[in-house]
Design a protein around this motif. Structure first.
Motif, short mmCIF file in Angstrom:
data_model
loop_
_atom_site.label_atom_id
_atom_site.label_comp_id
_atom_site.label_asym_id
_atom_site.label_seq_id
_atom_site.Cartn_x
_atom_site.Cartn_y
_atom_site.Cartn_z
N PHE A 32 0.83 -1.21 0.00
CA PHE A 32 0.00 0.00 0.00
C PHE A 32 0.86 1.26 0.00
CE2 PHE A 32 -3.83 -2.14 2.27
CZ PHE A 32 -4.14 -2.81 1.10
N GLY A 33 2.07 1.20 0.57
CA GLY A 33 2.91 2.39 0.69
C GLY A 33 3.92 2.57 -0.42
N VAL A 34 3.78 1.86 -1.53
CA VAL A 34 4.77 1.92 -2.60
C VAL A 34 4.96 3.34 -3.14
CG1 VAL A 34 3.21 1.32 -4.51
CG2 VAL A 34 5.62 0.70 -4.63
N PHE A 35 3.91 4.16 -3.15
CA PHE A 35 4.01 5.55 -3.61
C PHE A 35 4.05 6.54 -2.45
CE2 PHE A 35 1.47 3.93 -7.41
CZ PHE A 35 2.59 3.74 -8.17
N GLY A 36 4.11 6.04 -1.22
CA GLY A 36 3.95 6.92 -0.07
C GLY A 36 2.47 7.22 0.09
N VAL A 37 2.14 8.23 0.83
CA VAL A 37 0.74 8.60 1.02
C VAL A 37 0.26 9.33 -0.23
CG1 VAL A 37 -0.85 9.97 2.39
CG2 VAL A 37 0.97 8.70 3.51
N THR A 38 -0.78 8.84 -0.85
CA THR A 38 -1.30 9.46 -2.06
C THR A 38 -2.78 9.80 -1.90
OG1 THR A 38 -1.79 9.11 -4.40
CG2 THR A 38 -1.65 7.15 -3.05
N ALA A 39 -3.17 10.94 -2.42
CA ALA A 39 -4.57 11.37 -2.35
C ALA A 39 -5.44 10.63 -3.35
CB ALA A 39 -4.66 12.88 -2.60
N GLU A 40 -4.83 9.82 -4.20
CA GLU A 40 -5.58 9.10 -5.24
C GLU A 40 -6.00 7.70 -4.81
OE1 GLU A 40 -2.77 9.37 -8.38
OE2 GLU A 40 -3.38 11.38 -8.93
N ALA A 41 -5.67 7.30 -3.58
CA ALA A 41 -6.03 5.97 -3.11
C ALA A 41 -7.55 5.83 -3.06
CB ALA A 41 -5.43 5.71 -1.73
N ALA A 42 -8.03 4.64 -3.44
CA ALA A 42 -9.48 4.41 -3.48
C ALA A 42 -9.79 2.95 -3.20
CB ALA A 42 -10.03 4.81 -4.84
N CYS A 43 -11.01 2.70 -2.74
CA CYS A 43 -11.55 1.34 -2.57
C CYS A 43 -12.69 1.18 -3.57
CB CYS A 43 -12.11 1.14 -1.17
SG CYS A 43 -10.90 1.18 0.15
N ARG A 44 -12.78 0.00 -4.15
CA ARG A 44 -13.90 -0.30 -5.04
C ARG A 44 -14.63 -1.52 -4.49
NH1 ARG A 44 -13.14 -1.38 -11.40
NH2 ARG A 44 -11.87 -3.10 -10.62
N PHE A 45 -15.94 -1.40 -4.38
CA PHE A 45 -16.80 -2.48 -3.94
C PHE A 45 -17.40 -3.06 -5.21
CE2 PHE A 45 -16.04 0.38 -0.58
CZ PHE A 45 -15.95 -0.41 0.56
N HIS A 46 -16.93 -4.25 -5.58
CA HIS A 46 -17.07 -4.75 -6.94
C HIS A 46 -17.69 -6.15 -6.94
CE1 HIS A 46 -15.92 -4.71 -11.14
NE2 HIS A 46 -15.16 -5.77 -11.01
N ARG A 47 -18.37 -6.49 -8.01
CA ARG A 47 -18.97 -7.82 -8.23
C ARG A 47 -19.99 -8.18 -7.15
NH1 ARG A 47 -13.37 -8.93 -9.53
NH2 ARG A 47 -13.18 -9.01 -11.78
N TRP A 48 -20.94 -7.29 -6.93
CA TRP A 48 -22.00 -7.54 -5.96
C TRP A 48 -22.80 -8.77 -6.37
CZ3 TRP A 48 -27.29 -7.68 -6.79
CH2 TRP A 48 -28.08 -7.76 -5.63
N ARG A 49 -23.12 -9.61 -5.38
CA ARG A 49 -23.96 -10.79 -5.58
C ARG A 49 -24.98 -10.85 -4.45
NH1 ARG A 49 -18.89 -11.76 -6.28
NH2 ARG A 49 -18.53 -12.72 -4.26
N PRO A 50 -26.23 -11.16 -4.77
CA PRO A 50 -27.26 -11.23 -3.71
C PRO A 50 -27.03 -12.44 -2.81
CG PRO A 50 -28.14 -12.07 -5.76
CD PRO A 50 -26.76 -11.52 -6.08
#
Length: 107
Positions: A32-50
């Motif tokens: 996670f720290g490969v670029f240091g602290v970046t403002a572009e970090a994001a989480c994606r909640f993907h492939r929703w299944r019921p």
């Protein structure tokens, strides 16, 4: 230009939450720290299944909901869950806001 080996998600805490969203999610992993602290970090909640296959009627999995992530001192990323119908979803992370990796299953 920097090439990096990518990130890896090893765990998310908590592992479940309310469909209304807004739960603070700690994402643990590697690189996670490969670029240091970046403002572009994001989480994606993907492939929703019921949870129940019949519940899929009228709902869609889509390409995922993307939310901003923040770095914590212990190397974790923290993001807030978006509102989604009850079901399971994979959590992926990005350090540049475009390339998502991880796919931690079944949140």
């Amino acid at each position: 230009y920097i090439y990096y080996s990518g990130v890896a998600v090893s765990a998310v805490h908590p592992s479940r939450g309310a469909p209304k969203g807004g739960i603070e999610l700690r994402v643990l992993g590697a690189n996670f720290g490969v670029f240091g602290v970046t403002a572009e970090a994001a989480c994606r909640f993907h492939r929703w299944r019921p949870l129940v296959p019949v519940a899929l009627h009228g709902a869609r999995g889509g390409s995922g909901s993307v939310v901003v992530a923040a770095f914590k001192a212990d190397g974790a990323l923290v993001c807030r869950t978006p509102p989604l119908p009850a079901g399971t979803v994979e959590v992926e992370v990005s350090l540049n806001g475009h390339d998502f990796q991880g796919g931690w299953p079944s949140l």
